[in-house]
Design an enzyme around this catalytic site. Structure first.
Site, PDB file in Angstrom:
ATOM      1  N   GLU A 319       0.813  -1.229   0.000  1.00 24.89           N
ATOM      2  CA  GLU A 319       0.000   0.000   0.000  1.00 24.89           C
ATOM      3  C   GLU A 319       0.845   1.276   0.000  1.00 24.89           C
ATOM      4  OE1 GLU A 319      -4.020  -1.395   2.214  1.00 24.89           O
ATOM      5  OE2 GLU A 319      -2.334  -1.132   3.548  1.00 24.89           O
TER       6      GLU A 319
HETATM    7  C1  ACM Z   1      -2.068  -5.486   4.143  1.00 22.79           C
HETATM    8  O1  ACM Z   1      -3.122  -5.979   4.603  1.00 22.79           O
HETATM    9  N1  ACM Z   1      -1.982  -4.185   3.885  1.00 22.79           N
HETATM   10  C2  ACM Z   1      -0.916  -6.313   3.851  1.00 22.79           C
END
Ligand code: ACM
Length: 503
Positions: A319
């Protein structure tokens, strides 16, 4: 073996039931007539020449003494004096973690190729004994163990869970309690999510404000905290004694606000960020083209590698929505070289599959089939499909804790799936194993951790250990039902799911 005074040719229904209800289900189990009964004269003997075996036997006997009131002496020797004999044998088919357990009316012979196998055999023995054996106070028996032979080796080498101590901080004593239950179900990896936007949780001596400033906060203004390196080492050792490797994760280049708040020079504009106590993701990024950033990464990974007996360092990588794509790829490839320079292999969340990485780097799948391309280039995968194994997802819409962005994950959903067919293009041989993450945006106490982890993590442990052919939900749910008494005896705050006919 010293014969028992009264050989038991009959087996109690309770002992037989315990043997039927083992979790994870053993690879092979052949019941035999009779049972062994633990008494005040029962003694353990451990083969000489391996200090680890003695430690494992002592750790097995100590709680047993408390619950039974029997002395249960542990001696070293090679003359088969004793009712419990723990022996290492030259049998490579048992691998690093397998064991063979033979129970007769006269006693218990536990053999393994490596000490970890003896450890897992003792966990099986705990489950063969009645549930009150897990109580911390004196209980009334009977202490029957059904006769038979169990030969057991795990399916996957990586059977893990991840705990997020960044969003909320959990003290070492709470993590130790969690480790106790992980070991009971033969899990062998605990991945600690040691940093995120909301907190930095490990002392780094060369960048001390990471912990003292970056670690001062948590989600919603909850108390922060961090582990000193001594505390962390103690936790690593505690886990290792239970055959669990701690896998440390430091998030980069995103999920890095706690670091960006601690040091102005890690920011592209050389301005320190404010600490953050919300739950948004994707807004932070290390400065990809600054020398300071690589000094920071090098120092952090160097100190972390020195604290880590396991061969892996997890660098996050998920992310990174505020890092341009080309910069992200450059960064991840450079970080991999730093990890290697400190003698470790790298793990990253599935987003790192976009970079050109060594086949030794493990990809942790969580939301898509993005790892399939990396698998074609020789990479291997840890499976953490969020819709099946994210332990922070709600059990049902009324669950007070947890989130639901990956769906509702009831106990059956977390159990009734098969790793080798989960991701197109990722076959059994590409999978090192499974890991069930527990993110802590909504979790504050150890009771919260236990409520979300158990019982789902027990089924995931079985997927990681037991052969697929031995697994079916309709049968498993009855075995799990019998573990309610064990979890209660251990003081575990599990969720009594209505999908399970609890006893
Ligand atoms: C995640 O759940 N951002 C790895």
């Amino acid at each position: 073996m010293t014969p028992a005074t009264t050989p038991n040719v009959n087996v109690s229904a309770a002992a037989l039931k315990n043997q039927n209800n083992l979790i994870p289900r053993p690879q092979s189990r052949v019941p035999a007539p009779g049972m062994f009964v633990l008494t005040a004269t029962t003694a353990l003997q451990v083969q000489t020449g391996n200090a680890e075996l003695k430690r494992i036997a002592d750790a097995f006997a100590a709680p047993l003494r408390r619950a039974t009131g029997f002395p249960l002496p542990v001696s070293l020797g090679d003359d088969a004096r004793g009712n419990f004999l723990f022996t290492l044998v030259d049998d490579p088919t048992l691998g690093d973690e397998g064991y063979e357990l033979r129970v007769t009316a006269d006693g218990v012979a536990l053999r393994a190729h490596k000490p970890a196998g003896i450890f897992y055999g003792t966990q099986t023995l705990r489950q063969l004994l009645p549930a009150p054996v897990e109580q911390a106070t004196l209980q009334t028996g009977a202490w029957d163990i059904a006769a038979g032979t169990i030969r057991d080796v795990p399916r996957f080498v990586w059977r893990g869970t991840m705990l997020d101590i960044a969003r909320h901080f959990f003290k070492v004593q709470d993590v130790k309690r969690y480790i106790d239950v992980l070991a009971y179900y033969k899990l062998n990896r605990l991945h600690l999510h040691l940093s995120d936007d909301q907190g930095w949780r490990i002392e780094i001596k060369s960048w001390d404000r990471l912990a003292t400033h970056g670690g001062s906060t948590a989600v919603g203004g909850a108390p922060g905290g961090y582990y000193t390196q001594d505390e962390y080492r103690d936790l690593v050792n505690y886990a290792a004694e239970r055959c669990i490797q701690i896998i440390p994760e430091i998030e980069m280049p995103g999920h890095s606000n706690a670091a960006l708040a601690s040091y102005a020079e890690l920011n592209a504009d050389e301005t320190a960020r404010s600490v953050y106590t919300g739950t948004d993701v994707g807004f932070s990024s290390l400065a990809i083209d600054q020398a300071n950033t690589y000094q920071f990464v090098d120092d952090v990974i160097r100190e972390l590698a020195a604290l880590t007996p396991a061969p892996y360092i997890h660098i996050g990588g998920d992310e990174a929505h505020s890092t341009p794509d080309d910069a992200y790829i450059r960064f991840i490839e450079r970080v991999e070289k730093i990890v290697h320079a400190h003698g470790k292999q790298m793990i990253g969340w599935e987003e790192i599959a976009r970079a050109n990485l060594s086949p030794t780097t493990l990809m942790q799948q969580w939301k898509s089939d993005a790892v399939a391309d990396a698998v074609k280039r020789g990479a291997r995968v840890i499976l953490s499909p969020a819709s099946k194994v994210y332990l922070d997802m709600k059990y049902d819409p009324s669950t007070k804790l947890g989130l639901d962005w990956a769906g509702i994950v009831d106990v059956k959903t977390s159990y009734a799936w098969e790793p080798s067919t989960e991701i197109a293009g990722v076959a059994e041989s590409d999978i090192v194993g499974l890991e069930a993450p527990l993110w802590s945006e909504t979790l504050v106490t150890r009771a919260d951790i236990e409520y979300m982890a158990f019982p789902r993590l027990i089924g995931i442990a079985e997927i990681g250990w037991s052969p697929e052919k031995n697994r079916a939900w309709d049968e498993y749910k009855n075995r799990l039902a019998s573990h309610g008494a064990r979890l209660r005896a251990m003081g575990v705050n599990y969720f009594a799911s209505p999908q399970v006919p609890w006893e």
